[in-house]
Design an enzyme around this catalytic site. Structure first.
Site, mmCIF file in Angstrom:
data_model
loop_
_atom_site.group_PDB
_atom_site.id
_atom_site.type_symbol
_atom_site.label_atom_id
_atom_site.label_comp_id
_atom_site.label_asym_id
_atom_site.label_seq_id
_atom_site.Cartn_x
_atom_site.Cartn_y
_atom_site.Cartn_z
ATOM 1 N NE ARG A 1 -11.388 4.217 6.235
ATOM 2 C CZ ARG A 1 -10.789 5.002 7.110
ATOM 3 N NH1 ARG A 1 -11.193 4.999 8.355
ATOM 4 N NH2 ARG A 1 -9.800 5.795 6.758
ATOM 5 C CE LYS B 1 6.943 5.168 15.457
ATOM 6 N NZ LYS B 1 7.101 6.543 14.945
ATOM 7 N N GLY C 1 10.266 3.543 11.103
ATOM 8 C CA GLY C 1 9.901 3.524 9.682
ATOM 9 C C GLY C 1 10.826 2.680 8.836
ATOM 10 N N GLY D 1 0.929 17.180 6.231
ATOM 11 C CA GLY D 1 0.549 15.777 6.385
ATOM 12 C C GLY D 1 1.454 15.012 7.336
ATOM 13 C CE LYS E 1 3.354 4.139 14.722
ATOM 14 N NZ LYS E 1 3.722 4.604 13.396
ATOM 15 C CB ILE F 1 15.824 3.296 10.385
ATOM 16 C CG1 ILE F 1 15.685 4.765 9.976
ATOM 17 C CG2 ILE F 1 17.217 2.997 10.908
ATOM 18 C CD1 ILE F 1 15.750 5.739 11.149
ATOM 19 C CD GLU G 1 -2.889 11.115 11.568
ATOM 20 O OE1 GLU G 1 -4.047 11.302 11.168
ATOM 21 O OE2 GLU G 1 -2.032 10.493 10.919
ATOM 22 C CB VAL H 1 2.553 2.231 4.975
ATOM 23 C CG1 VAL H 1 3.628 1.162 4.957
ATOM 24 C CG2 VAL H 1 2.932 3.338 5.953
HETATM 25 N N1 LIG Z 1 2.751 6.793 7.491
HETATM 26 C C1 LIG Z 1 3.965 6.440 7.910
HETATM 27 O O1 LIG Z 1 4.966 7.072 7.557
HETATM 28 C C2 LIG Z 1 4.133 5.252 8.819
HETATM 29 C C3 LIG Z 1 5.422 4.928 9.285
HETATM 30 C C4 LIG Z 1 5.601 3.806 10.089
HETATM 31 C C5 LIG Z 1 4.500 3.043 10.434
HETATM 32 N N2 LIG Z 1 3.251 3.414 10.003
HETATM 33 C C6 LIG Z 1 2.133 2.565 10.387
HETATM 34 O O2 LIG Z 1 1.583 1.980 9.211
HETATM 35 C C7 LIG Z 1 0.189 1.779 9.370
HETATM 36 C C8 LIG Z 1 -0.547 2.486 8.239
HETATM 37 O O3 LIG Z 1 -0.259 3.856 8.298
HETATM 38 P P1 LIG Z 1 -0.601 4.856 7.096
HETATM 39 O O4 LIG Z 1 0.113 6.113 7.379
HETATM 40 O O5 LIG Z 1 -0.414 4.187 5.790
HETATM 41 O O6 LIG Z 1 -2.156 5.087 7.358
HETATM 42 P P2 LIG Z 1 -3.233 5.716 6.387
HETATM 43 O O7 LIG Z 1 -2.578 6.501 5.308
HETATM 44 O O8 LIG Z 1 -4.256 6.371 7.243
HETATM 45 O O9 LIG Z 1 -3.894 4.434 5.693
HETATM 46 C C9 LIG Z 1 -4.728 3.559 6.392
HETATM 47 C C10 LIG Z 1 -5.388 2.654 5.376
HETATM 48 O O10 LIG Z 1 -6.207 1.727 6.082
HETATM 49 C C11 LIG Z 1 -7.473 1.669 5.453
HETATM 50 N N3 LIG Z 1 -8.482 1.312 6.442
HETATM 51 C C12 LIG Z 1 -8.870 2.007 7.536
HETATM 52 N N4 LIG Z 1 -9.832 1.327 8.190
HETATM 53 C C13 LIG Z 1 -10.031 0.188 7.485
HETATM 54 C C14 LIG Z 1 -10.910 -0.899 7.623
HETATM 55 N N5 LIG Z 1 -11.766 -0.976 8.631
HETATM 56 N N6 LIG Z 1 -10.855 -1.900 6.707
HETATM 57 C C15 LIG Z 1 -9.991 -1.834 5.661
HETATM 58 N N7 LIG Z 1 -9.150 -0.817 5.478
HETATM 59 C C16 LIG Z 1 -9.177 0.182 6.363
HETATM 60 C C17 LIG Z 1 -7.716 3.040 4.865
HETATM 61 O O11 LIG Z 1 -8.672 2.929 3.831
HETATM 62 P P3 LIG Z 1 -9.083 4.188 2.886
HETATM 63 O O12 LIG Z 1 -7.846 4.527 2.113
HETATM 64 O O13 LIG Z 1 -10.153 3.663 2.014
HETATM 65 O O14 LIG Z 1 -9.515 5.258 3.826
HETATM 66 C C18 LIG Z 1 -6.301 3.382 4.386
HETATM 67 O O15 LIG Z 1 -6.100 2.857 3.106
HETATM 68 C C19 LIG Z 1 -0.152 2.297 10.778
HETATM 69 O O16 LIG Z 1 -0.095 1.258 11.694
HETATM 70 C C20 LIG Z 1 0.983 3.280 11.047
HETATM 71 O O17 LIG Z 1 1.229 3.451 12.429
HETATM 72 C C21 LIG Z 1 3.054 4.490 9.212
#
Ligand SMILES: NC(=O)c1ccc[n+]([C@@H]2O[C@H](COP(=O)([O-])OP(=O)(O)OC[C@H]3O[C@@H](n4cnc5c(N)ncnc54)[C@H](OP(=O)(O)O)[C@@H]3O)[C@@H](O)[C@H]2O)c1
Length: 430
Positions: free
Chosen positions: A45, A207, A136, A189, A107, A138, A192, A14
């Site tokens: 990170r 949610k 997401g 992907g 969420k 929507i 998880e 995101v």
């Molecule tokens: N993916 C979706 O479609 C989606 C949809 C709706 C809501 N969300 C929500 O959006 C949020 C992010 O989701 P995502 O899918 O983008 O997750 P993601 O791909 O796993 O990305 C998480 C990011 O957070 C960084 N991170 C983790 N621990 C950290 C720390 N201690 N300090 C700084 N950065 C840190 C990671 O760094 P690195 O890249 O260096 O590892 C990565 O860039 C979550 O709350 C999720 O529930 C996601």
């Protein structure tokens, strides 16, 4: 032109999408918001990770995401790390306390701390926005909070987890087992390595807690939600349901009962195949809202994904830039009340019951007698002989209370003809 300086914590799926939209559509967003939205700081990170985006050297990189909260240059913190506690919580709380606006897609965080965080935001006269946290891309929260402000809501029903919807849809369409499709979802992907948050209904419940709080003016209450995932859904049940005129979907439902209390539940449901929400397939999401003035309203679209979720994050940033982001819960936190919830055992509805029994005389009559003793009648019956000298007896009941169903099913499960634990799936009426 006025500038809005933002810091993004988390550059994963995101975060990357948000960065792309902000850098590729600067001029369009400026026209729509009246401000140039500029990324001035980021955190993740691993600084060396290839993210497919160019981060200019003038953007400050923070090893410690929480430091974004005290960067004097940052006006809005965008939290895209995830997790109900830990870094995400510390960052969001510190940012609000330091009078910075916050946008998050998290969420888990909002379901657990959304009320307290909104209080801090209110006190400090800053915005807390979380459109992307439910469904997401929507715009369901915005739709409810703003577009439906004139309405009293009686029921919210959502396909809130794309991974589960992908798995259920593929299982039926391709005649494949849960485990098999789960592996594909992981390879793509969508799920998880530890898929339990998705398939056990936890993510959908986070949610639901958020959207239900907004719709009913209550404090989010994750603990009160009945949660049941999709791990026990079989191809047989998907096919039998289809034969009876239903699709199966994992739904998150919050509805008012006749006594004015609330049911909050996440579980697989049989939905008539003529109802649009039952036909939402693959990774798509949907939210159906029953309202008094407008009637039913149906939102559907991408419930997850890089650009899709970023679309909702950026919409929140545009609201902040345009100075129109207030009261994330639609009402002031002082007006939010504790919900009065009903236990699932009091749920009343139709049920899909499947009994796998040894194929011998009198089984159907024994089952229907036990059901009748508990006042349970049925409107549809299907009998399917198996190749292993068993038969599946499938019934759709009339409206009945959950406790009566469970009592009867427990009795039938102990009969000597029962070959397998009976299957119980709730039928959702629309
Ligand atoms: N993916 C979706 O479609 C989606 C949809 C709706 C809501 N969300 C929500 O959006 C949020 C992010 O989701 P995502 O899918 O983008 O997750 P993601 O791909 O796993 O990305 C998480 C990011 O957070 C960084 N991170 C983790 N621990 C950290 C720390 N201690 N300090 C700084 N950065 C840190 C990671 O760094 P690195 O890249 O260096 O590892 C990565 O860039 C979550 O709350 C999720 O529930 C996601």
């Amino acid at each position: 032109m006025k500038k809005l300086k933002i810091g993004i914590a988390g550059l994963g799926t995101v975060g990357r999408g948000t960065f792309k939209i902000l850098t590729q559509k600067t001029s369009l967003l400026a026209k729509r918001s009246g401000a140039e939205i500029e990324v001035v700081a980021v955190s993740a990170r691993d600084k060396s990770r290839d993210r497919g985006i160019q981060i200019p050297s003038q953007i400050t990189w923070y090893e410690d995401a929480v430091k974004l909260a005290s960067d004097a240059n940052v006006e809005v913190v965008v939290e895209l790390i995830g997790g109900a506690d830990g870094v995400a919580y510390n960052l969001v709380k510190a940012a609000l306390e330091n009078k910075k606006h916050v946008v998050t897609a998290n969420k888990a965080l909002i379901a657990k701390h959304g009320f307290d965080l909104a209080k801090i935001a209110e006190k400090n006269n800053v915005a807390l926005c979380f459109e992307a946290s439910v469904a997401g891309g929507i715009p369901a929260l915005k739709g409810i909070r703003e577009g439906l402000a004139a309405n009293k809501i009686s029921k919210i029903c959502g396909i809130l987890n794309g991974t589960c919807n992908f798995i259920i849809t593929k299982m039926k369409n391709e005649n494949r087992s849960f485990d098999d499709v789960l592996k594909e979802a992981q390879a793509l992907g969508y799920a998880e390595a530890d898929p339990s948050f998705d398939v056990d209904g936890i993510d959908a419940a986070h949610k639901l807690a958020v959207i239900s709080a907004l719709a009913f003016g209550i404090k989010p209450n994750f603990a009160s939600i009945y949660k049941e995932g999709i791990t026990k859904i079989t191809i047989d049940d998907l096919k039998f349901a289809e034969e009876l005129g239903y699709n199966i979907r994992l739904l998150g439902i919050a509805n008012e009962t006749a006594e004015g209390k609330l049911e909050q539940r996440v579980h697989p449901c049989l939905i008539s195949s003529e109802v649009p929400i039952g036909n939402v397939s693959g990774v798509l999401g949907a939210v159906l809202v029953n309202t008094d003035a407008l009637g039913p309203v149906f939102f559907t679209g991408a419930g997850a994904g890089e650009m899709q979720t970023a679309s909702a994050v950026v919409a929140d940033l545009v609201d902040i830039a345009a100075n129109r982001a207030r009261n994330p819960w639609g009402i002031a936190t002082d007006d939010m009340v504790e919900g009065q919830f009903v236990d699932i055992s009091h749920h009343v509805g139709e049920y899909y019951l499947r009994f796998k029994a040894k194929d011998k005389d009198g089984v159907l009559s024994s089952i229907t007698t036990i059901l009748a003793q508990n006042g349970i009648g049925f409107e549809k019956v299907l009998q399917k002989l198996g190749s292993d000298k068993t038969a599946n007896i499938i019934l759709i009941t009339h409206d009945v209370s959950e406790s009566k169903v469970m009592e009867s099913v427990d009795k039938i499960s102990k009969m000597d003809y029962t070959a397998e634990a009976p299957v119980v799936i709730r039928v959702e009426a629309f």
